[in-house]
Write a protein that holds these residues in place. Structure first.
Motif, PDB file in Angstrom:
ATOM      1  N   LEU A  57       0.821  -1.211   0.000  1.00  0.00           N
ATOM      2  CA  LEU A  57       0.000   0.000   0.000  1.00  0.00           C
ATOM      3  C   LEU A  57       0.856   1.262   0.000  1.00  0.00           C
ATOM      4  N   GLU A  58       2.014   1.204   0.611  1.00  0.00           N
ATOM      5  CA  GLU A  58       2.910   2.363   0.602  1.00  0.00           C
ATOM      6  C   GLU A  58       3.323   2.729  -0.822  1.00  0.00           C
ATOM      7  N   LYS A  59       3.409   1.746  -1.686  1.00  0.00           N
ATOM      8  CA  LYS A  59       3.753   2.004  -3.079  1.00  0.00           C
ATOM      9  C   LYS A  59       2.552   2.534  -3.862  1.00  0.00           C
ATOM     10  N   ILE A  60       1.359   2.066  -3.500  1.00  0.00           N
ATOM     11  CA  ILE A  60       0.150   2.473  -4.219  1.00  0.00           C
ATOM     12  C   ILE A  60      -0.219   3.923  -3.928  1.00  0.00           C
ATOM     13  N   LEU A  61      -0.136   4.316  -2.655  1.00  0.00           N
ATOM     14  CA  LEU A  61      -0.536   5.664  -2.239  1.00  0.00           C
ATOM     15  C   LEU A  61       0.441   6.138  -1.157  1.00  0.00           C
ATOM     16  N   PRO A  62       1.598   6.632  -1.565  1.00  0.00           N
ATOM     17  CA  PRO A  62       2.670   6.922  -0.607  1.00  0.00           C
ATOM     18  C   PRO A  62       2.297   7.925   0.483  1.00  0.00           C
ATOM     19  N   GLU A  63       1.358   8.822   0.188  1.00  0.00           N
ATOM     20  CA  GLU A  63       1.031   9.868   1.160  1.00  0.00           C
ATOM     21  C   GLU A  63       0.061   9.409   2.240  1.00  0.00           C
ATOM     22  N   ALA A  64      -0.482   8.202   2.126  1.00  0.00           N
ATOM     23  CA  ALA A  64      -1.514   7.735   3.047  1.00  0.00           C
ATOM     24  C   ALA A  64      -0.930   7.262   4.370  1.00  0.00           C
ATOM     25  N   GLY A  65      -1.713   7.409   5.427  1.00  0.00           N
ATOM     26  CA  GLY A  65      -1.379   6.862   6.732  1.00  0.00           C
ATOM     27  C   GLY A  65      -1.978   5.478   6.907  1.00  0.00           C
ATOM     28  N   PHE A  66      -1.806   4.928   8.115  1.00  0.00           N
ATOM     29  CA  PHE A  66      -2.232   3.549   8.365  1.00  0.00           C
ATOM     30  C   PHE A  66      -2.882   3.411   9.742  1.00  0.00           C
ATOM     31  N   ILE A  67      -3.972   2.650   9.760  1.00  0.00           N
ATOM     32  CA  ILE A  67      -4.590   2.172  10.994  1.00  0.00           C
ATOM     33  C   ILE A  67      -4.623   0.656  10.869  1.00  0.00           C
ATOM     34  N   THR A  68      -3.782  -0.038  11.631  1.00  0.00           N
ATOM     35  CA  THR A  68      -3.606  -1.473  11.448  1.00  0.00           C
ATOM     36  C   THR A  68      -3.870  -2.221  12.744  1.00  0.00           C
ATOM     37  N   GLU A  69      -4.390  -3.427  12.618  1.00  0.00           N
ATOM     38  CA  GLU A  69      -4.691  -4.214  13.816  1.00  0.00           C
ATOM     39  C   GLU A  69      -3.426  -4.619  14.566  1.00  0.00           C
ATOM     40  N   GLU A  70      -2.419  -5.078  13.833  1.00  0.00           N
ATOM     41  CA  GLU A  70      -1.233  -5.622  14.490  1.00  0.00           C
ATOM     42  C   GLU A  70      -0.147  -4.582  14.738  1.00  0.00           C
ATOM     43  N   LYS A  71      -0.457  -3.330  14.418  1.00  0.00           N
ATOM     44  CA  LYS A  71       0.424  -2.201  14.747  1.00  0.00           C
ATOM     45  C   LYS A  71       1.795  -2.290  14.076  1.00  0.00           C
ATOM     46  N   THR A  72       1.880  -3.001  12.939  1.00  0.00           N
ATOM     47  CA  THR A  72       3.157  -2.996  12.227  1.00  0.00           C
ATOM     48  C   THR A  72       3.478  -1.603  11.724  1.00  0.00           C
ATOM     49  N   LYS A  73       2.428  -0.829  11.450  1.00  0.00           N
ATOM     50  CA  LYS A  73       2.613   0.591  11.131  1.00  0.00           C
ATOM     51  C   LYS A  73       1.334   1.325  11.485  1.00  0.00           C
ATOM     52  N   ASN A  74       1.439   2.328  12.324  1.00  0.00           N
ATOM     53  CA  ASN A  74       0.298   3.150  12.694  1.00  0.00           C
ATOM     54  C   ASN A  74       0.726   4.611  12.655  1.00  0.00           C
ATOM     55  N   ASN A  75       0.311   5.324  11.638  1.00  0.00           N
ATOM     56  CA  ASN A  75       0.581   6.756  11.541  1.00  0.00           C
ATOM     57  C   ASN A  75      -0.585   7.389  10.793  1.00  0.00           C
ATOM     58  N   ILE A  76      -1.258   8.305  11.442  1.00  0.00           N
ATOM     59  CA  ILE A  76      -2.447   8.922  10.871  1.00  0.00           C
ATOM     60  C   ILE A  76      -2.048  10.103   9.995  1.00  0.00           C
ATOM     61  N   ALA A  77      -2.489  10.063   8.737  1.00  0.00           N
ATOM     62  CA  ALA A  77      -2.245  11.166   7.805  1.00  0.00           C
ATOM     63  C   ALA A  77      -3.454  12.096   7.763  1.00  0.00           C
ATOM     64  N   ASP A  78      -3.278  13.261   7.162  1.00  0.00           N
ATOM     65  CA  ASP A  78      -4.348  14.256   7.134  1.00  0.00           C
ATOM     66  C   ASP A  78      -5.509  13.840   6.239  1.00  0.00           C
ATOM     67  N   GLN A  79      -5.197  13.363   5.018  1.00  0.00           N
ATOM     68  CA  GLN A  79      -6.257  13.128   4.037  1.00  0.00           C
ATOM     69  C   GLN A  79      -6.613  11.658   3.890  1.00  0.00           C
ATOM     70  N   TYR A  80      -5.637  10.819   3.567  1.00  0.00           N
ATOM     71  CA  TYR A  80      -5.919   9.414   3.287  1.00  0.00           C
ATOM     72  C   TYR A  80      -5.338   8.511   4.373  1.00  0.00           C
ATOM     73  N   ASN A  81      -6.127   7.497   4.764  1.00  0.00           N
ATOM     74  CA  ASN A  81      -5.644   6.504   5.714  1.00  0.00           C
ATOM     75  C   ASN A  81      -6.176   5.124   5.340  1.00  0.00           C
TER      76      ASN A  81
END
Length: 263
Positions: A57-81
């Motif tokens: 997903l980082e390659k598909i939409l690099p500017e997006a943040g993540f809300i993940t169950e297993e917390k491998t990456k959790n960073n909230i972005a302004d527009q896309y998550n």
């Protein structure tokens, strides 16, 4: 952003993660289980699958943040998550019960705009985006036409660690058990939602759910003509952790019953 093109890439990514999960199930054993909490199970399979999804997903939409169950990456972005459950139905997976899925949703500001749910065992990929029909493996799906609870097959989920509302839940369960074609508990809320979108179920309800359990399925159900509300009848379900999903025709009847026990 072209949501249809993004959806195609997310579909392929969900299948890639699903292929990994399918292969790992062949050699999985109980020694690989970890506990996040009471009856809240996880394994390296969940974590690795989430890593595969996040990297893609980082390659598909690099500017997006993540809300993940297993917390491998959790960073909230302004527009896309992205909202990700890499293995919805972990307990089923661990025990070899064939109903579990990959669930990936995209949220723009406060609006869910894309959802993909890949049911691994049946190789069924459900998906939709804002403004599109809902699809199952390329075929348009729609909710059922059941007009009443009495005509309906209803799905639910059982609480497995927060038992504070267990009494109300059992009373509601008993009422519906006596009032509809039947109740089913598959063990994956994402699958319950997309089965409602496809008309296999007519409604689904559960409480104490997380955003990653339901976000993708909500998009698909709505685009299939369904309706999703919380137990008070409001539109906010990701934060209230209550979901009542229907074909849109039995919402008011279901709400009246749910509110009888969950006032």
């Amino acid at each position: 952003m072209q949501p249809d093109q993004i959806a195609k890439q997310v579909i392929e990514l969900s299948k890639q993660a699903g292929d990994f999960i399918r292969q790992e199930r062949k050699t999985f054993n109980a020694d690989k289980i970890e506990y996040k909490g009471l009856n809240d199970l996880v394994s390296y399979v969940d974590k690795t699958a989430e890593g595969i999804i996040v990297a893609g997903l980082e390659k598909i939409l690099p500017e997006a943040g993540f809300i993940t169950e297993e917390k491998t990456k959790n960073n909230i972005a302004d527009q896309y998550n992205w909202i990700i459950d890499p293995l919805d139905g972990t307990t089923n997976f661990i025990h070899g019960v064939p109903s579990y899925s990959v669930s990936i949703a995209l949220k723009e500001y406060n609006e869910l705009i894309l959802g993909v749910v890949y049911e691994i065992n049946l190789d069924e990929c459900f998906y939709a985006w804002k403004g599109s029909p809902a699809y199952l493996n390329g075929t348009i799906i729609k909710v059922s036409n059941a007009p009443t609870i009495a005509d309906s097959l209803i799905a639910t989920g059982f609480p497995y660690y927060d038992f504070t509302k267990q009494a109300q839940y059992i009373e509601l369960f008993t009422h519906l058990m006596q009032s509809c074609h039947g109740l089913r508990r598959l063990g994956s809320a994402a699958v319950d939602l997309v089965y409602t979108a496809a008309g296999r179920f007519d409604a689904f309800y559960e409480y104490n759910l997380n955003a990653w359990d339901v976000a993708a399925g909500i998009v698909i159900l709505k685009q299939a003509g369904g309706q999703v509300v919380n137990f008070n009848g409001g539109d906010e379900v990701l934060n209230t952790r209550e979901v009542l999903a229907t074909n849109g025709k039995i919402t008011e009847e279901m709400l009246a019953v749910v509110q009888r026990y969950f006032a």
